[in-house]
Design an enzyme around this catalytic site. Sequence first.
Site, short mmCIF file in Angstrom:
data_model
loop_
_atom_site.label_atom_id
_atom_site.label_comp_id
_atom_site.label_asym_id
_atom_site.label_seq_id
_atom_site.Cartn_x
_atom_site.Cartn_y
_atom_site.Cartn_z
N LYS A 175 19.56 35.67 4.30
CA LYS A 175 20.42 35.00 5.27
C LYS A 175 21.11 36.00 6.18
CE LYS A 175 22.40 33.09 1.78
NZ LYS A 175 23.19 32.31 0.80
N THR A 207 33.84 28.91 6.25
CA THR A 207 32.45 29.00 5.82
C THR A 207 32.32 28.97 4.30
OG1 THR A 207 32.62 31.42 5.92
CG2 THR A 207 31.72 30.29 7.87
N GLY A 209 31.34 27.94 0.87
CA GLY A 209 30.28 27.10 0.33
C GLY A 209 29.03 27.02 1.17
N THR A 210 28.91 27.87 2.19
CA THR A 210 27.72 27.79 3.04
C THR A 210 26.44 28.09 2.27
OG1 THR A 210 28.16 30.05 3.77
CG2 THR A 210 28.89 28.28 5.23
N GLY A 211 26.48 29.11 1.42
CA GLY A 211 25.28 29.47 0.66
C GLY A 211 24.87 28.38 -0.30
N CYS A 212 25.85 27.79 -0.98
CA CYS A 212 25.56 26.69 -1.90
C CYS A 212 24.95 25.51 -1.16
CB CYS A 212 26.84 26.24 -2.60
SG CYS A 212 27.73 27.53 -3.49
#
Length: 269
Positions: A175, A207, A209-212
């Site tokens: 990412k 941002t 929790g963006t990866g989750c």
Amino acid sequence: MSAVKALSIAGSDSGGGAGIQADLKTFQELEVYGMSAVTAITAQNTLGVQGVYPMAVDAIVHQLQSIADDLTPQALKTGMLFSGELITAVANTIKKYSWKNIVVDPVMVAKGGASLLQEEAIDAMKKELIPLATVITPNIPEAEVLTGLRINSMEDRKKAATLLRNMGAHFIVIKGGHGEEETASDLVFDGTRYQIISSPRIQTKNTHGTGCTFSAAITAHLAKGIEPIEAIKLAKDFIHHAIQYDLKIGSGHGPTNHFAFKKYGVSTK
């Protein structure tokens, strides 16, 4: 026709922005029935993580066994797996039940800087879990830890993606949120070619929790039978909306908006 089912194996975020809560919200928005195996309870909010309380490994495996006995998922994702023992147990369970469409989000550090993965767990992740991954979604710092490379350029990302592919993952998404490009550019590698999937970079601190959320969206689309590359592109669109139309709550790194994708349309391009 029975509902499509997806499973999240991750930690609980008391603030609701990341972890199990973010995953289940994402599954729901994408019309997939969500299930969960909770690996840890965290005390956290937008300001950071105030406490981490791991579940016993046996309790986590028991959750997975209960799901396997009655509610076989069409896809699953892993998030916060805090120890080598747990990673091995989860990997063995995935193999035992021959579960497919595995998305590995190698969660290591929370937005506030708190470590969410023990050092000894990194080796177990590389040896036990990554070889099972249909898709792995590290950010740049996580890719550095997993590969031992210093990543400063897109060429460095390509080298890291190749190493992760050699560890056994089928599709690698490094990412670009931590990158310096004007756009948020994710590098995708399928073992044959590299693709760059970009969206406008949004200047915001919200941002959490963006990866989750991104990895959960990939999982939901895989559960529906969508091919990995297309699932990744659709998930990118989903998380772009979630960041662009954030909820503006909390005093620190606020959460993304899981219902933005449905509310504001399917594309901002």
